[in-house]
Design an enzyme around this catalytic site. Structure first.
Site, PDB file in Angstrom:
ATOM      1  N   GLU A 106      -2.390   0.532  -3.267  1.00  0.00           N
ATOM      2  CA  GLU A 106      -2.341  -0.901  -3.564  1.00  0.00           C
ATOM      3  C   GLU A 106      -3.167  -1.228  -4.807  1.00  0.00           C
ATOM      4  OE1 GLU A 106      -0.135  -2.566  -2.184  1.00  0.00           O
ATOM      5  OE2 GLU A 106       0.302  -1.079  -0.636  1.00  0.00           O
ATOM      6  N   HIS A 109      -1.130  -0.904  -7.850  1.00  0.00           N
ATOM      7  CA  HIS A 109      -0.357  -2.087  -8.232  1.00  0.00           C
ATOM      8  C   HIS A 109      -1.217  -3.084  -9.001  1.00  0.00           C
ATOM      9  CE1 HIS A 109       3.208  -0.876  -6.190  1.00  0.00           C
ATOM     10  NE2 HIS A 109       2.690  -0.941  -4.974  1.00  0.00           N
ATOM     11  N   HIS A 113      -0.594  -4.414 -12.789  1.00  0.00           N
ATOM     12  CA  HIS A 113      -0.608  -5.828 -13.163  1.00  0.00           C
ATOM     13  C   HIS A 113      -1.530  -6.058 -14.358  1.00  0.00           C
ATOM     14  CE1 HIS A 113      -1.306 -10.275 -11.853  1.00  0.00           C
ATOM     15  NE2 HIS A 113      -0.414 -10.190 -12.801  1.00  0.00           N
TER      16      HIS A 113
END
Length: 238
Positions: A106, A109, A113
């Site tokens: 996670e 991610h 971003h």
């Protein structure tokens, strides 16, 4: 009389849906089994998923992402809209190599971003389109079946096109997830959060998780293929 689902109780194309459902069930069972297996191995660093996530984010120079505890099992996700990294019950406070791996994924991610990773940006832009397409596709198709003119054909084709947006979303998701896992494994090794014996375990967990996305994409493609087979002949018949 057309052999559409509206006019008959059964057609051979249901096998495509069945195959997709079986693939998804296998993938779901696989990730649960793999996670359960490696959740019994405590990491040598003794860091929880939340602690590992904080360290990874800070090492990447990310300090504006909040780490939150959410309910559920493997409901972990990163939300780019409010920059929150949400870790489930089985990950947030667990010190297992499986939990640390999921938390790191996670974080991958969040790093995507930060770096404006193109596939993640594209996926984010597709979310409302895919949601709308999957919602409106079947109503358009069903309404189109009540027309025998060009209007019915147009509505059916629009329904199939709308459903294809959901398929495209599933396909774009694949490189996003694969890249996040690669980032996670690299960071875990470089930071020393996991050692050389633990990394292969985490790799298996992330591979099992990645297969669920492959399965979802395959199921969506099979469903789209079914729609084309069922209704593609209508253009020729009309």
């Amino acid at each position: 009389m057309y052999g559409y689902g509206l006019y008959s109780w059964w057609d051979p194309t249901y096998f495509l849906v069945l195959i997709g459902a079986i693939i998804c069930l296998i993938a779901s069972a696989g990730v649960k089994s793999t996670y359960s297996k490696y959740s019994r191995y405590r990491s040598m660093s003794n860091m929880t998923g939340a602690q590992a996530a904080e360290r990874i984010l800070n090492s990447a120079g990310i300090y504006d992402v909040s780490i939150r505890h959410v309910s559920g099992n493997l409901t972990d996700h990163y939300d780019p809209r409010n920059k929150t990294l949400n870790l489930s019950d089985s990950v947030y406070g667990s010190t297992s190599v499986a939990a640390v791996g999921v938390a790191a994924h996670e974080c991958g991610h969040a790093i995507q971003h930060q770096k404006n990773y193109a596939p993640l940006t594209i996926r984010g832009a597709l979310v409302p389109v895919a949601n709308f397409g999957s919602t409106i596709s079947w109503p358009l198709i069903l309404i189109g079946l009540f027309f025998t003119s060009n209007t019915g054909t147009l509505l059916i084709n629009l329904g199939i096109l709308c459903f294809s947006f959901a398929v495209i979303f599933q396909l774009v998701t694949l490189p996003v997830e694969f890249n996040a896992s690669r980032r996670a494994l690299k960071i875990l090794g470089n930071t020393g959060i996991l050692n050389s014996e633990e990394l292969p375990m985490t790799r298996k967990v992330l591979k099992a998780a990645a297969f669920t996305y492959v399965a979802s994409a395959a199921a969506a493609i099979l469903q789209l293929l079914r729609l084309v087979i069922l209704f593609g002949g209508r253009n020729r018949d009309d």
